[in-house]
Design a protein around this motif. Structure first.
Motif, PDB file in Angstrom:
ATOM      1  N   GLU A   1     -15.817  -3.439  -0.516  1.00 29.77           N
ATOM      2  CA  GLU A   1     -16.116  -4.479   0.457  1.00 29.77           C
ATOM      3  C   GLU A   1     -15.152  -4.317   1.622  1.00 29.77           C
ATOM      4  O   GLU A   1     -13.951  -4.117   1.423  1.00 29.77           O
ATOM      5  CB  GLU A   1     -15.995  -5.879  -0.158  1.00 29.77           C
ATOM      6  N   LYS A   2     -15.669  -4.396   2.847  1.00 25.90           N
ATOM      7  CA  LYS A   2     -14.881  -4.060   4.025  1.00 25.90           C
ATOM      8  C   LYS A   2     -13.596  -4.870   4.130  1.00 25.90           C
ATOM      9  O   LYS A   2     -12.578  -4.383   4.617  1.00 25.90           O
ATOM     10  CB  LYS A   2     -15.722  -4.271   5.284  1.00 25.90           C
ATOM     11  N   ASP A   3     -13.633  -6.118   3.684  1.00 29.53           N
ATOM     12  CA  ASP A   3     -12.475  -7.003   3.873  1.00 29.53           C
ATOM     13  C   ASP A   3     -11.553  -7.058   2.663  1.00 29.53           C
ATOM     14  O   ASP A   3     -10.652  -7.884   2.610  1.00 29.53           O
ATOM     15  CB  ASP A   3     -12.946  -8.412   4.234  1.00 29.53           C
ATOM     16  N   GLN A   4     -11.748  -6.181   1.677  1.00 32.81           N
ATOM     17  CA  GLN A   4     -10.975  -6.264   0.436  1.00 32.81           C
ATOM     18  C   GLN A   4      -9.480  -6.117   0.648  1.00 32.81           C
ATOM     19  O   GLN A   4      -8.691  -6.664  -0.129  1.00 32.81           O
ATOM     20  CB  GLN A   4     -11.465  -5.215  -0.566  1.00 32.81           C
ATOM     21  N   GLN A   5      -9.064  -5.387   1.664  1.00 31.87           N
ATOM     22  CA  GLN A   5      -7.640  -5.169   1.890  1.00 31.87           C
ATOM     23  C   GLN A   5      -7.132  -5.878   3.140  1.00 31.87           C
ATOM     24  O   GLN A   5      -6.072  -5.529   3.670  1.00 31.87           O
ATOM     25  CB  GLN A   5      -7.345  -3.670   1.958  1.00 31.87           C
ATOM     26  N   ASN A   6      -7.871  -6.901   3.570  1.00 34.15           N
ATOM     27  CA  ASN A   6      -7.394  -7.697   4.709  1.00 34.15           C
ATOM     28  C   ASN A   6      -6.045  -8.342   4.420  1.00 34.15           C
ATOM     29  O   ASN A   6      -5.208  -8.501   5.315  1.00 34.15           O
ATOM     30  CB  ASN A   6      -8.409  -8.774   5.076  1.00 34.15           C
ATOM     31  N   SER A   7      -5.838  -8.725   3.170  1.00 33.18           N
ATOM     32  CA  SER A   7      -4.571  -9.378   2.811  1.00 33.18           C
ATOM     33  C   SER A   7      -3.400  -8.428   2.982  1.00 33.18           C
ATOM     34  O   SER A   7      -2.305  -8.844   3.391  1.00 33.18           O
ATOM     35  CB  SER A   7      -4.629  -9.906   1.377  1.00 33.18           C
ATOM     36  N   LEU A   8      -3.594  -7.144   2.674  1.00 26.56           N
ATOM     37  CA  LEU A   8      -2.532  -6.153   2.876  1.00 26.56           C
ATOM     38  C   LEU A   8      -2.244  -5.977   4.366  1.00 26.56           C
ATOM     39  O   LEU A   8      -1.084  -5.963   4.786  1.00 26.56           O
ATOM     40  CB  LEU A   8      -2.922  -4.818   2.242  1.00 26.56           C
ATOM     41  N   LYS A   9      -3.287  -5.855   5.159  1.00 22.69           N
ATOM     42  CA  LYS A   9      -3.113  -5.713   6.607  1.00 22.69           C
ATOM     43  C   LYS A   9      -2.360  -6.912   7.178  1.00 22.69           C
ATOM     44  O   LYS A   9      -1.395  -6.755   7.950  1.00 22.69           O
ATOM     45  CB  LYS A   9      -4.477  -5.585   7.284  1.00 22.69           C
TER      46      LYS A   9
ATOM     47  N   SER B   1       6.836   1.733   1.189  1.00 27.96           N
ATOM     48  CA  SER B   1       7.993   0.974   0.704  1.00 27.96           C
ATOM     49  C   SER B   1       7.684  -0.517   0.647  1.00 27.96           C
ATOM     50  O   SER B   1       8.126  -1.221  -0.271  1.00 27.96           O
ATOM     51  CB  SER B   1       9.211   1.244   1.600  1.00 27.96           C
ATOM     52  N   PHE B   2       6.915  -1.013   1.614  1.00 23.70           N
ATOM     53  CA  PHE B   2       6.535  -2.424   1.617  1.00 23.70           C
ATOM     54  C   PHE B   2       5.667  -2.776   0.417  1.00 23.70           C
ATOM     55  O   PHE B   2       5.876  -3.812  -0.239  1.00 23.70           O
ATOM     56  CB  PHE B   2       5.785  -2.761   2.905  1.00 23.70           C
ATOM     57  N   VAL B   3       4.697  -1.925   0.095  1.00 23.83           N
ATOM     58  CA  VAL B   3       3.799  -2.190  -1.033  1.00 23.83           C
ATOM     59  C   VAL B   3       4.577  -2.346  -2.333  1.00 23.83           C
ATOM     60  O   VAL B   3       4.185  -3.116  -3.225  1.00 23.83           O
ATOM     61  CB  VAL B   3       2.747  -1.066  -1.140  1.00 23.83           C
ATOM     62  N   LEU B   4       5.710  -1.655  -2.441  1.00 25.29           N
ATOM     63  CA  LEU B   4       6.488  -1.703  -3.680  1.00 25.29           C
ATOM     64  C   LEU B   4       7.507  -2.837  -3.714  1.00 25.29           C
ATOM     65  O   LEU B   4       8.190  -3.010  -4.723  1.00 25.29           O
ATOM     66  CB  LEU B   4       7.203  -0.370  -3.890  1.00 25.29           C
TER      67      LEU B   4
ATOM     68  N   GLU C   1       1.456  -6.650   8.771  1.00 30.73           N
ATOM     69  CA  GLU C   1       1.657  -6.908  10.198  1.00 30.73           C
ATOM     70  C   GLU C   1       2.482  -8.170  10.442  1.00 30.73           C
ATOM     71  O   GLU C   1       3.205  -8.254  11.443  1.00 30.73           O
ATOM     72  CB  GLU C   1       0.297  -7.004  10.891  1.00 30.73           C
ATOM     73  N   LYS C   2       2.401  -9.125   9.529  1.00 30.87           N
ATOM     74  CA  LYS C   2       3.239 -10.327   9.649  1.00 30.87           C
ATOM     75  C   LYS C   2       4.704  -9.987   9.361  1.00 30.87           C
ATOM     76  O   LYS C   2       5.619 -10.478  10.035  1.00 30.87           O
ATOM     77  CB  LYS C   2       2.753 -11.405   8.693  1.00 30.87           C
ATOM     78  N   LYS C   3       4.912  -9.148   8.366  1.00 29.06           N
ATOM     79  CA  LYS C   3       6.270  -8.768   7.975  1.00 29.06           C
ATOM     80  C   LYS C   3       6.926  -7.910   9.044  1.00 29.06           C
ATOM     81  O   LYS C   3       8.144  -7.990   9.264  1.00 29.06           O
ATOM     82  CB  LYS C   3       6.227  -8.008   6.645  1.00 29.06           C
ATOM     83  N   PHE C   4       6.127  -7.092   9.729  1.00 26.06           N
ATOM     84  CA  PHE C   4       6.678  -6.131  10.683  1.00 26.06           C
ATOM     85  C   PHE C   4       5.992  -6.300  12.045  1.00 26.06           C
ATOM     86  O   PHE C   4       5.059  -5.555  12.381  1.00 26.06           O
ATOM     87  CB  PHE C   4       6.506  -4.705  10.164  1.00 26.06           C
ATOM     88  N   PRO C   5       6.413  -7.276  12.841  1.00 23.19           N
ATOM     89  CA  PRO C   5       5.812  -7.491  14.167  1.00 23.19           C
ATOM     90  C   PRO C   5       5.867  -6.222  15.011  1.00 23.19           C
ATOM     91  O   PRO C   5       6.863  -5.491  14.998  1.00 23.19           O
ATOM     92  CB  PRO C   5       6.686  -8.595  14.767  1.00 23.19           C
ATOM     93  N   GLY C   6       4.786  -5.962  15.716  1.00 26.60           N
ATOM     94  CA  GLY C   6       4.700  -4.760  16.523  1.00 26.60           C
ATOM     95  C   GLY C   6       4.045  -3.597  15.813  1.00 26.60           C
ATOM     96  O   GLY C   6       3.682  -2.604  16.444  1.00 26.60           O
ATOM     97  N   MET C   7       3.876  -3.698  14.480  1.00 25.08           N
ATOM     98  CA  MET C   7       3.188  -2.671  13.713  1.00 25.08           C
ATOM     99  C   MET C   7       1.709  -3.023  13.598  1.00 25.08           C
ATOM    100  O   MET C   7       1.339  -4.196  13.472  1.00 25.08           O
ATOM    101  CB  MET C   7       3.787  -2.535  12.309  1.00 25.08           C
TER     102      MET C   7
ATOM    103  N   ASP D   1      14.468  -2.201   7.084  1.00 23.75           N
ATOM    104  CA  ASP D   1      14.528  -2.464   8.518  1.00 23.75           C
ATOM    105  C   ASP D   1      14.752  -1.169   9.296  1.00 23.75           C
ATOM    106  O   ASP D   1      14.211  -0.992  10.396  1.00 23.75           O
ATOM    107  CB  ASP D   1      15.629  -3.465   8.842  1.00 23.75           C
ATOM    108  N   GLU D   2      15.537  -0.259   8.750  1.00 20.95           N
ATOM    109  CA  GLU D   2      15.754   1.030   9.413  1.00 20.95           C
ATOM    110  C   GLU D   2      14.462   1.847   9.455  1.00 20.95           C
ATOM    111  O   GLU D   2      14.168   2.517  10.457  1.00 20.95           O
ATOM    112  CB  GLU D   2      16.862   1.798   8.695  1.00 20.95           C
ATOM    113  N   ILE D   3      13.693   1.794   8.359  1.00 24.36           N
ATOM    114  CA  ILE D   3      12.394   2.487   8.364  1.00 24.36           C
ATOM    115  C   ILE D   3      11.474   1.837   9.392  1.00 24.36           C
ATOM    116  O   ILE D   3      10.747   2.523  10.133  1.00 24.36           O
ATOM    117  CB  ILE D   3      11.742   2.446   6.962  1.00 24.36           C
ATOM    118  N   TYR D   4      11.501   0.524   9.461  1.00 26.86           N
ATOM    119  CA  TYR D   4      10.704  -0.243  10.419  1.00 26.86           C
ATOM    120  C   TYR D   4      11.008   0.191  11.851  1.00 26.86           C
ATOM    121  O   TYR D   4      10.096   0.438  12.653  1.00 26.86           O
ATOM    122  CB  TYR D   4      11.001  -1.725  10.194  1.00 26.86           C
TER     123      TYR D   4
END
Length: 361
Positions: free
Chosen positions: A58-66, A287-290, A70-76, A37-40
């Motif tokens: 494929e252009k949408d392959q990492q849509n799930s990461l995006k 940090s989120f990816v891990l 963005e859901k986890k960190f509103p405003g990012m 949260d402090e990093i956020y």
């Protein structure tokens, strides 16, 4: 066309090393000690934006990461661009060489790039939350790069048309698979090239000649085979140059070699560029990816030793038929890679068709 001046700049950058033999690299960099949260909050103050280039086809392959980030960190906002790693890396080199870095974070298949960029002083050392749990072979000891998640190829088939799916690479030579296989050009993707290298070292050149007699369809991109296997109404039913995760859903099933053969696996590796415009946002992303939350959500093998793989699978280190460290060794020998690439180009021709990012199949 690339100007001769830019080529000289690129060559100069490639010859420059940030390594000091007296001081070494920045091994003193501490593991991130802030909460996520402090990093956020720091990332929001910085502007709330992260620009990431991710390897893929494929252009949408990492849509799930995006979406997850963005859901986890509103405003990012995560601006993520997917392209073949070999194209991303030359454009990153250009940014580094011209001093015009606008990408924050990269996650690429071209594992040989990271030690080079580290030696050039082009990466920002960062040990994200969860660092201590990353398998040591997946992380640079000085914190310049680390694995994000484990990617792999598998035997994949459409259960609507295949009841006895391929388990070993010899199975692709069965008569029922003639004209029914779809495979990625090995001379267009180094991880597929490595797969063919492993198979032929075990099965011999004769296996490849018999595979050619099956008249497979050669395509660009490793996402294309699974798309065609799922949607071609039985025209193409199986592939070994693609991935659908470890827990397949209809109409797919998958297997890995069980009695012979080796399959490719590797840690898709990430780093933050030293001159990243949004370093705090990039640190938040890494940090989120891990986190256990995201490592589990990928559906593949985690890069952390304290997170269990999907149900029914051992850790990647205990998985039969693969050595997750070998691909980086293969990638480091660029002369051997090029020789092998030209061998396949001579046998099956250069990769034909638009990039899968441009082609709608």
């Amino acid at each position: 066309m690339v100007s001769s001046k830019l080529l000289c700049v690129l060559a100069s950058a490639a010859a420059t090393s940030a390594f000091d033999p007296q001081l070494g690299f920045n091994s003193y960099v501490e593991v991130e000690n802030r909460t996520i949260d402090e990093i956020y909050q720091a990332a929001l103050k910085e502007g709330g934006t992260v620009t990431m280039w991710h390897g893929g086809d494929e252009k949408d392959q990492q849509n799930s990461l995006k979406e997850a980030f963005e859901k986890k960190f509103p405003g990012m906002t995560l601006n993520i661009t997917v392209d073949l790693s070999k194209y991303h890396d030359i454009n990153i080199d250009r940014q580094i060489a011209t001093g015009d870095v606008y990408v924050d974070s990269v996650a690429l298949q071209t594992l040989h790039d990271y030690p080079r960029w580290k030696s050039q002083g082009a990466l920002l050392p960062y040990k994200p939350l969860g660092w201590e749990s990353i398998y040591k072979d997946f992380r640079d000891a000085d914190g310049y790069y680390n694995g994000f998640y484990v990617f792999n190829w598998a035997n994949v088939w459409n259960t609507n048309y295949v009841t006895d799916g391929p388990k070993e690479f010899d199975d692709y030579l069965r008569p029922e698979f003639k004209n029914k296989l779809v495979l990625t050009y090995p001379n267009d993707d180094d991880a597929v090239l490595f797969a063919f290298d492993l198979i032929m070292k075990q099965q011999g050149y004769e296996w490849f000649e018999k595979l050619l007699a099956q008249k497979p369809r050669w395509v660009r991109g490793t996402g294309t085979p699974s798309t065609l296997v799922a949607s071609s109404n039985g025209s193409y039913v199986a592939s070994f140059t693609t991935s659908i995760g470890l827990t397949p859903s209809s109409p797919f099933n998958l297997s890995f070699p069980s009695t012979s053969g080796n399959f490719v696996s590797w840690p898709q590796t990430g780093a933050i560029l030293k001159d990243a415009p949004h370093p705090e946002g990039a640190k938040l992303l890494h940090s989120f990816v891990l986190t256990e939350e995201y490592q589990t959500a990928t559906g593949g093998w985690p890069v952390r030793s304290d997170i269990d793989p999907p149900s029914g699978y051992p850790s990647i280190w205990e998985m039969p038929g693969t050595d997750v460290t070998k691909f980086s060794q293969f990638m480091a020998d660029r002369a051997a890679v090029e020789r092998l690439r030209f061998f396949f180009e001579d046998r099956i021709g250069s990769a034909q068709g638009l990039s899968p990012l441009e082609d709608n199949i």
